[in-house]
Design an enzyme around this catalytic site. Structure first.
Site, PDB file in Angstrom:
ATOM      1  N   ASP A 100       1.043 -25.918  21.661  1.00  0.00           N
ATOM      2  CA  ASP A 100       1.302 -24.475  21.587  1.00  0.00           C
ATOM      3  C   ASP A 100       2.452 -24.238  20.613  1.00  0.00           C
ATOM      4  O   ASP A 100       3.161 -25.163  20.225  1.00  0.00           O
ATOM      5  CB  ASP A 100       1.646 -23.907  22.969  1.00  0.00           C
ATOM      6  CG  ASP A 100       2.903 -24.512  23.564  1.00  0.00           C
ATOM      7  OD1 ASP A 100       3.101 -25.747  23.414  1.00  0.00           O
ATOM      8  OD2 ASP A 100       3.699 -23.776  24.163  1.00  0.00           O
ATOM      9  N   GLU A 167       4.621 -25.751  26.273  1.00  0.00           N
ATOM     10  CA  GLU A 167       5.995 -26.199  26.100  1.00  0.00           C
ATOM     11  C   GLU A 167       6.911 -25.043  25.725  1.00  0.00           C
ATOM     12  O   GLU A 167       8.051 -24.958  26.195  1.00  0.00           O
ATOM     13  CB  GLU A 167       6.069 -27.294  25.035  1.00  0.00           C
ATOM     14  CG  GLU A 167       7.375 -28.098  25.067  1.00  0.00           C
ATOM     15  CD  GLU A 167       8.502 -27.487  24.239  1.00  0.00           C
ATOM     16  OE1 GLU A 167       9.654 -27.905  24.425  1.00  0.00           O
ATOM     17  OE2 GLU A 167       8.249 -26.586  23.405  1.00  0.00           O
TER      18      GLU A 167
END
Lengths: 476, 476
Positions: A100, A167
């Site tokens: 991400d 994250e």
């Protein structure tokens, strides 16, 4: 044991196709912090799983459940797990990365479209969101796998992969997966793992590779002051009611001084003085005040003393004020009295212990205001601080690999940022965790015009591969 | 001279069609502060001009040129001027209103769509953006014109109209039009005007009509602190550089105390003590601490003393902190160090004289911070304070009209808000200006769920009409 020369040659011969693959990854706007992009995070997870499978990795996509973000109930992106190699005579290295990215819009100040990778011919910069944080490093591992597959070379270690898609938004769901798999011991997914390697931070400067053995950790607070039932017109209500903004700004002004000193009593005292040995590490670092000022783009270093600035980054707690939710934030001149405002700030280092200090201090400062407004304090999320043993063979392998690829001794650094999963791996697997960065200190992760130097992508790929050979040599 | 009974009957008999027309006006989202809605402001100007023409008013739309807002070059909405009646034996009343509105989105906290007028049967509330500020009052005048047209009644005065579409965004372009027309004397558009009536403020409470003879004025400041060339990651740069937010929050905390005291030296001293006569006005007002707390929706009055709160609203300077541009403002937990942040605040009352006080104080406070960041101070816009002669015949007419319609003596108030054009009319035309509000103190102008009570719309229409007859009686 350096990597075989055909591996190095393969990397040098396939630069264009590696960059093309990075472009594909950057083109998927896998922003975990914006619900509207959740499908893109899933798309990126599938893309990554397909890449790994094609490179001979046994993969699985693990559902991590659902969560609520900004009032929206959303499915969490899966953890993409993988395994390749199962030779009991070899060491097993666990690789972590995240697929991400941070939000990015051209209007934030990007010179180019953030989700379209730009290759700047003159400078060799690869510009795009995620180029350095953390798609570049993940693709470095794919490049290593591809080279071995195409060359028919055996990998020097067994590899285990754990890639996540949250994250940038608190790694929700991942800790539970890691701890539950770890609890299964050698039957769990991480059974047999000997060490962990994470490539998700940066060099201290723009010249010298580093290996990183510590992270500050993070505690993120939200102070909410609420008063009226709705926004009020300042012409009608100004100086007749207690205004939440007045109270909040006063509270926020009591948190940190312009020189970085934390005003919450006890927080700065929580970190012991640096040992003589640790000081010698700072002295040895290839670093100058100019480096932080060049990376920041302005002459605003908090001190002219190199050690003070380095300790500010690497070991002192820091407190940053990020913004206010609920107040007027647009251009122009709105004369509103906002009904409820929330100040956001975070403290790096010692996040576990700061919460009670922050709460009692802010409450006592609020009491002094004699305001009829209401205060609420939340600890939104945090990552624990982490320090690793940099004399471990895992670090020795990384240092040797750096010397082999870059022909210099790496800086040994502690990093200001937080990667919450680092400590989870260390604690639940009981093995050494290494941070081995690919990008430079001026890459602008989380900022506009994020970039990765082409040379860092290519030499970084060699570094990751060589590191595996150095680990393999230890086990031999 | 009260209004003829057939006028009053006509108003009572046409409530539904008046509300329908208000619904049409509210449905045009004429937000002047957002460039994306500029065409809607033009649309609203055309709608208003057509309405006036259909009611027998001679109209013209005056181009006010262009301006730059948030970096966009935009055409200014026109002034819609009108005239009806030209009898030299009658007084000529100039009516001002504005057809633009504040921004509104359902997600701001509205219970209903802001640009769809909702008629709440139980409460009699007319809910929608612009219902009270300032479309309702403008439509009150249209209702008065319609009644006279339909009944074949002669108006008791000559009317001159001046409606603008930029009031919520600093009334750009209007001052120039008024002063240039005023300079032409009796040949100008405002030639022959004997007095001005503006319906663009509110009752002090929810019970007692008022006439208003003073406005505080406004000076709107933007303090910008800039440091790094781009946003930075707080994990990497926290406690290594001077952070603009830290400096800005500290500066903003030095402006106003939680009890409303202005900390900029000299500002609170600029207002002389209230005279015995003025104090008697405050004592006589139908007002209670409960009123401000009900309007604000919370028990947050700055004092339990009625006079202190009333003087806070009506005559003391006030300073409100509105928000910060450039910092993180969303939900969630972004760990950014913003590169450049701008604090917005406004000071009500004495705006003309405060600028040098604010600039020198903020600069000296910034110097104390020993920061390497840069400070910039801008005075974005302002409205001068204004006080009128409330013993003038224009006020006598309004007071008599209020007594005729509402059967009570109106409160005589000074208002916290600013309507910059008030002073421009007073100074350039040299005539008395009256503020004759239609709505209540809890209408929520500029806020979510803005409303106008149906009874205020209808009785307010009667009030405006009756006021014209009272002015007409004076000239007879």
């Amino acid at each position: 044991m350096p990597a075989p020369s055909q591996f190095i040659s393969y990397i040098d011969s396939n630069v264009d196709s590696f960059i093309k693959r990075l472009g594909e990854a950057v083109a998927i706007p896998s922003i975990s912090g914006n619900g509207a992009h959740r499908q893109d995070v899933f798309k990126m997870g599938s893309w990554l799983q397909n890449q790994l499978s094609a490179l001979g990795v046994q993969t699985k996509s693990v559902d991590l459940g659902r969560h609520v973000m900004d009032g929206q109930d959303l499915p969490l992106p899966p953890a993409i797990l993988g395994k390749i190699g199962n030779d009991p005579k070899k060491k097993t290295v666990l690789i972590y990365g995240h697929y991400d990215v941070q939000p990015a819009e051209k209007s934030d100040g990007w010179n180019t479209e953030p989700f379209s990778l730009v290759v700047e011919k003159e400078t060799g910069l690869l510009i795009g969101r995620g180029s350095t944080d953390d798609k570049g490093p993940i693709l470095g591992w794919l490049n290593v796998l591809e080279a071995h597959q195409k060359l028919g070379l055996e990998l020097p270690v067994n590899l285990c992969f754990c890639f996540e898609g949250m994250e940038e938004s608190g790694s929700e769901g991942l800790d539970e997966l890691i701890t539950s798999e770890a609890a299964k011991g050698k039957d769990g997914w991480f059974g047999g793992v000997d060490c962990v390697c994470i490539s998700d931070n940066y060099w201290l400067n723009t010249r010298t590779p580093c290996v990183t053995y510590g992270l500050r950790g993070l505690a993120y607070f939200k102070l909410t002051v609420s008063g009226p039932a709705r926004d009020l017109h300042s012409g009608v209500f100004g100086r007749t009611v207690h205004e939440p903004m007045t109270d909040l700004i006063l509270l926020m002004s009591k948190l940190v001084a312009p020189d970085g000193t934390i005003l919450v009593p006890g927080v700065d005292d929580m970190v012991s003085a640096a040992s003589a040995e640790e000081k010698s590490i700072y002295d040895a670092l290839d670093y100058d005040i100019k480096d932080v000022e060049e990376a920041a783009g302005a002459r605003i270093a908090i001190s002219s003393d190199k050690a003070t600035v380095l300790m500010g980054r690497m070991r002192s707690p820091s407190l940053s004020l990020h913004g206010i939710e609920g107040a007027f934030y647009g251009a122009g001149a709105k004369t509103v009295i906002p009904a409820s405002v929330s100040g956001k700030f975070s403290i790096r280092r010692t996040p576990e212990k700061v919460e009670p200090l922050v709460i009692s201090y802010v409450q006592s400062e609020f009491a002094k205001l004699n305001s009829k407004n209401k205060l609420n304090i939340e600890n939104l999320h945090g990552g624990k601080p982490w320090v690793s043993d940099y004399k471990h063979w895992n670090y020795e392998a990384a240092i040797k690999a750096t010397e082999a690829v870059y022909k210099v001794k790496p800086d040994l650094t502690r990093e200001g940022g937080s990667i919450p999963v680092t400590l989870t791996f260390a604690e639940s697997l009981g093995v050494n965790v290494l941070l081995l960065p690919m990008g430079r200190g001026d890459d602008g992760a989380h900022s506009t015009n994020e970039k990765l130097d082409k040379s860092n992508f290519i030499e970084g790929t060699k570094l990751l591969g060589t590191y595996l050979y150095e680990v393999g040599a230890i086990s031999a």
